[in-house]
Scaffold this motif. Sequence first.
Motif, PDB file in Angstrom:
ATOM      1  N   PHE A   1       0.828  -1.213   0.000  1.00 53.51           N
ATOM      2  CA  PHE A   1       0.000   0.000   0.000  1.00 53.51           C
ATOM      3  C   PHE A   1       0.861   1.261   0.000  1.00 53.51           C
ATOM      4  O   PHE A   1       0.356   2.348  -0.320  1.00 53.51           O
ATOM      5  N   MET A   2       2.109   1.162   0.374  1.00 53.06           N
ATOM      6  CA  MET A   2       2.995   2.333   0.351  1.00 53.06           C
ATOM      7  C   MET A   2       3.433   2.679  -1.072  1.00 53.06           C
ATOM      8  O   MET A   2       3.920   3.786  -1.324  1.00 53.06           O
ATOM      9  N   ASP A   3       3.262   1.755  -1.963  1.00 57.38           N
ATOM     10  CA  ASP A   3       3.667   1.970  -3.354  1.00 57.38           C
ATOM     11  C   ASP A   3       2.654   2.873  -4.061  1.00 57.38           C
ATOM     12  O   ASP A   3       1.436   2.675  -3.941  1.00 57.38           O
ATOM     13  N   ILE A   4       3.140   3.872  -4.783  1.00 57.00           N
ATOM     14  CA  ILE A   4       2.257   4.769  -5.538  1.00 57.00           C
ATOM     15  C   ILE A   4       1.840   4.064  -6.825  1.00 57.00           C
ATOM     16  O   ILE A   4       2.683   3.600  -7.597  1.00 57.00           O
ATOM     17  N   VAL A   5       0.559   3.991  -7.062  1.00 57.02           N
ATOM     18  CA  VAL A   5       0.016   3.232  -8.180  1.00 57.02           C
ATOM     19  C   VAL A   5       0.548   3.729  -9.520  1.00 57.02           C
ATOM     20  O   VAL A   5       0.888   2.937 -10.402  1.00 57.02           O
ATOM     21  N   ASP A   6       0.673   5.032  -9.683  1.00 59.02           N
ATOM     22  CA  ASP A   6       0.974   5.606 -11.003  1.00 59.02           C
ATOM     23  C   ASP A   6       2.461   5.796 -11.272  1.00 59.02           C
ATOM     24  O   ASP A   6       2.836   6.535 -12.192  1.00 59.02           O
ATOM     25  N   THR A   7       3.332   5.180 -10.484  1.00 59.55           N
ATOM     26  CA  THR A   7       4.770   5.313 -10.761  1.00 59.55           C
ATOM     27  C   THR A   7       5.378   3.927 -10.977  1.00 59.55           C
ATOM     28  O   THR A   7       4.920   2.938 -10.399  1.00 59.55           O
ATOM     29  N   PRO A   8       6.447   3.824 -11.772  1.00 57.10           N
ATOM     30  CA  PRO A   8       7.091   2.527 -11.998  1.00 57.10           C
ATOM     31  C   PRO A   8       7.899   2.048 -10.796  1.00 57.10           C
ATOM     32  O   PRO A   8       8.094   0.850 -10.596  1.00 57.10           O
ATOM     33  N   LYS A   9       8.385   2.980  -9.986  1.00 62.36           N
ATOM     34  CA  LYS A   9       9.191   2.641  -8.822  1.00 62.36           C
ATOM     35  C   LYS A   9       8.307   2.102  -7.699  1.00 62.36           C
ATOM     36  O   LYS A   9       7.150   2.476  -7.567  1.00 62.36           O
ATOM     37  N   LYS A  10       8.878   1.221  -6.873  1.00 64.72           N
ATOM     38  CA  LYS A  10       8.147   0.740  -5.693  1.00 64.72           C
ATOM     39  C   LYS A  10       8.541   1.592  -4.493  1.00 64.72           C
ATOM     40  O   LYS A  10       9.663   1.510  -3.993  1.00 64.72           O
ATOM     41  N   GLU A  11       7.601   2.425  -4.038  1.00 63.07           N
ATOM     42  CA  GLU A  11       7.881   3.332  -2.929  1.00 63.07           C
ATOM     43  C   GLU A  11       7.655   2.664  -1.570  1.00 63.07           C
ATOM     44  O   GLU A  11       6.894   1.709  -1.451  1.00 63.07           O
ATOM     45  N   THR A  12       8.324   3.234  -0.567  1.00 66.94           N
ATOM     46  CA  THR A  12       8.127   2.839   0.829  1.00 66.94           C
ATOM     47  C   THR A  12       7.541   4.032   1.578  1.00 66.94           C
ATOM     48  O   THR A  12       7.426   5.138   1.018  1.00 66.94           O
ATOM     49  N   SER A  13       7.213   3.830   2.851  1.00 65.82           N
ATOM     50  CA  SER A  13       6.684   4.949   3.629  1.00 65.82           C
ATOM     51  C   SER A  13       7.708   6.079   3.713  1.00 65.82           C
ATOM     52  O   SER A  13       7.349   7.268   3.726  1.00 65.82           O
ATOM     53  N   GLU A  14       9.006   5.742   3.750  1.00 65.92           N
ATOM     54  CA  GLU A  14      10.039   6.770   3.795  1.00 65.92           C
ATOM     55  C   GLU A  14      10.012   7.629   2.530  1.00 65.92           C
ATOM     56  O   GLU A  14      10.197   8.855   2.584  1.00 65.92           O
ATOM     57  N   ASP A  15       9.776   7.014   1.397  1.00 66.23           N
ATOM     58  CA  ASP A  15       9.642   7.775   0.150  1.00 66.23           C
ATOM     59  C   ASP A  15       8.430   8.697   0.207  1.00 66.23           C
ATOM     60  O   ASP A  15       8.489   9.849  -0.251  1.00 66.23           O
ATOM     61  N   LEU A  16       7.345   8.193   0.754  1.00 63.65           N
ATOM     62  CA  LEU A  16       6.119   8.990   0.817  1.00 63.65           C
ATOM     63  C   LEU A  16       6.295  10.203   1.716  1.00 63.65           C
ATOM     64  O   LEU A  16       5.739  11.273   1.430  1.00 63.65           O
TER      65      LEU A  16
END
Length: 804
Positions: A656-671
Amino acid sequence: MKYAQLVFTFLLSILAFYLLNTKLGSVPPIGKFLNPAQGIWKNETDETISGDIQIEGLKDQVTIHYDEHLIPHVFAKNDSDLYRAQGYLTAKHRLWQLEFQTHAAAGRLSEIVGEKAIEYDRQERRRGMGFGADNSLDKMKEDPKTLSYLEAYRDGVNSYIKQLAPENYPVEYKLLDYKPELWTTKKTALLLMYMTRLLAGGDSDLEYTNALRLFGKDRFDLLYPDFYDVNDPVIPKETDWSYIDTKITETPQSELPLDSISETMDKPHPNNGSNNWAVSAEKSYSGNPILANDPHLSLNLPSIWFVMQLATPDHNAFGATLPGALGIISGFNTHISWGETNATRDVLDWYKIEFKDETKKRYKFDGEWKNTSVRVEEIKVRNQETITDSVFYTHHGPVSYDENFKGKVGKEGYAMKWIGHIGGNNQRTFLELNKGKNYDDYLNALKHYTAPAQNFVFASTEGDIALWIQGKLPNKWKGQGKFLMDGGKSENDWQSFIPKEFNAHIKNPDRGFVSSANQHPVDQSYPFYVFNDGYETYRNRVINDFLKSKEKITIQDFKDLQNNTYNLKAFELLPYMFANMDISKLNKNEKEVLNQIKSWNFYSDIDQMAPSIWDSWWSKLYTIVWDEYDLEKVALDKPFTYQTIYLLKNYPNDDFMDIVDTPKKETSEDLFLITFKETVKDLQQWKEKNSDYKWKDYKATYLGHVLQALPAFSRFDLPIGGDYNTVNAASKNHGPSWRMIVEMTSPPTAIGIYPGGQSGNPGSKYYDNFVDDWAVGNYINLLFIQDSESAKGIIATQTLNPKQ
């Protein structure tokens, strides 16, 4: 040529007459509106509060003293005259509000504003508001005494309406170009239904059904737990429930219908709630119990509350009334005090219905076809033809969703089972509280109460304090009511109700206080199933920690606590965000903003900028975490605030921390980093257009007039701190709607305040004269008169006499 000019002038005069006396869209008839004899100018005066008035139906004289705040102190010689006078005075000071809110409850706004309200009206009819009001009125009719008081109140309202000339109509009638209609006892039932909808009309069953289908049970249970990992419940954890001998309903084996639901009805404001607490004589600075209450509702003008003193030779009560209902709702009398917070219990469920054919005359139930009934709703529309909507009813309740309203085409629908439809004599509870003298009287008053479930706090001059979570609560099997259920099987019905004596409660606890702030009512040891209906997790802990921290508590402590702006939510998340965000990627301006919020003391005070940074940052963070929920034609409710923060801190790499519309897999730290940069950008743009983003200016709390926040009748940019997670829960247009503190001296002494004024007339100096004091945390002394002959603190006296 002369005749042509004469005809043209004549036709122009007719056109001008028509335009000046005809309502065009949302514009009132200008001629009527500006007429010196009948128009708006007649509303630029304060109410008459002296002299003698004859009222039909009175048995004896009623004396009304007005104090400097326009609070009426009503002294009658019997209960019937008391409630007749209450109806008369409420209409006198709040007529338009009194009537408009019951039109809204009944789904009758199209009669006033036209076609733009049709969908709203249909929704309220399909919610069964009129059906529930009818059932409640039937229940109240079983009690002759309560019914007689309802009729007295009705007649008092109508006595005022009948003597009201058009030029003296409240300004809203002139703006909307209509006139008041006579009050009925059903309108009081509708007002009580309106409050039930606000406080017990929420649910997420259909949205949760979608979430279960999309994410699966394990993920659902993580996102929507029955209990959070932190729980400081209304009733303390150490409570012994061993005396309860009623078992929880057994779980049936039937499967859930995992339908896809695209749209649901409007829900009440998610922050509708309150704070209340009481401290014992031993914990009080004076040796007298002290009680506090502050309901959190939408901030409107006229205010939802109207303060009165209501006295007869047998009882003397003071406090906040609800225009349309009898007696004091939150207040005190000579012997006891009481107040409410919302218990937010899950008392609304949905059932899938299978009809035999398109006529909907029969539906399947336990393998047989059972008859429906139909309620043909006639919706009158201003300047248009009446619309009809046939709403079919099962034994569960109204089939709110079908192919004619937000449902699917075919032989199916969704029926609502709601405690608001069952009917109850809630009015009797408040009438008896007004007369109560001790704990037993308080307990006897509560036994009549059905919905919305409330946390009733209590204190008495005898030294008792208590809190009961009271309402008619279904004894559900574990998990019942989370999701859409099969309405064709009796095993899914509500099988019984929790016996009222087993509703959670506490009296005179050793810790010396009772409190509630819409948090979880109990811990997991309570034997009945309690669904997590979005329980509050921050205000309650601040309140309890404050009360625990002090050996003796004063009135000033109560004031400070009601106005407390400490942001526990921010305190529990921000340090983690600071420690886990890559600040090397911040530019100079972003680092300056970061330093501003890192130096914050976590109080959301009006002159600080950090609360604005936090508010923007959290809003963006919450939105981006749950971007998976942004689906078209799928109704979903995002997880609650506390669980979102729990996941950010404990599941930083979750999908769920991953942003749907980006190719990268995000973490809460990225958010944290992404949303902080967006926050700084937005705040900079805001600053360029306005000024420094101090919390007072950025939040911009306002009181909007009930009629679409008409600017001339509203108040804007109020200097009040806090937000919806602080004890002083003032957000942009929602917050403390009535603050009351009562010390149980003999007789009680009390202070209070609310955001508004006693008059419903925008032209009166009493329309909003409390607002400035409310915003800065001041109170007024509540003048509790013991003798009707007393003149102390009185600015005018009016007498109601029986009409000869």
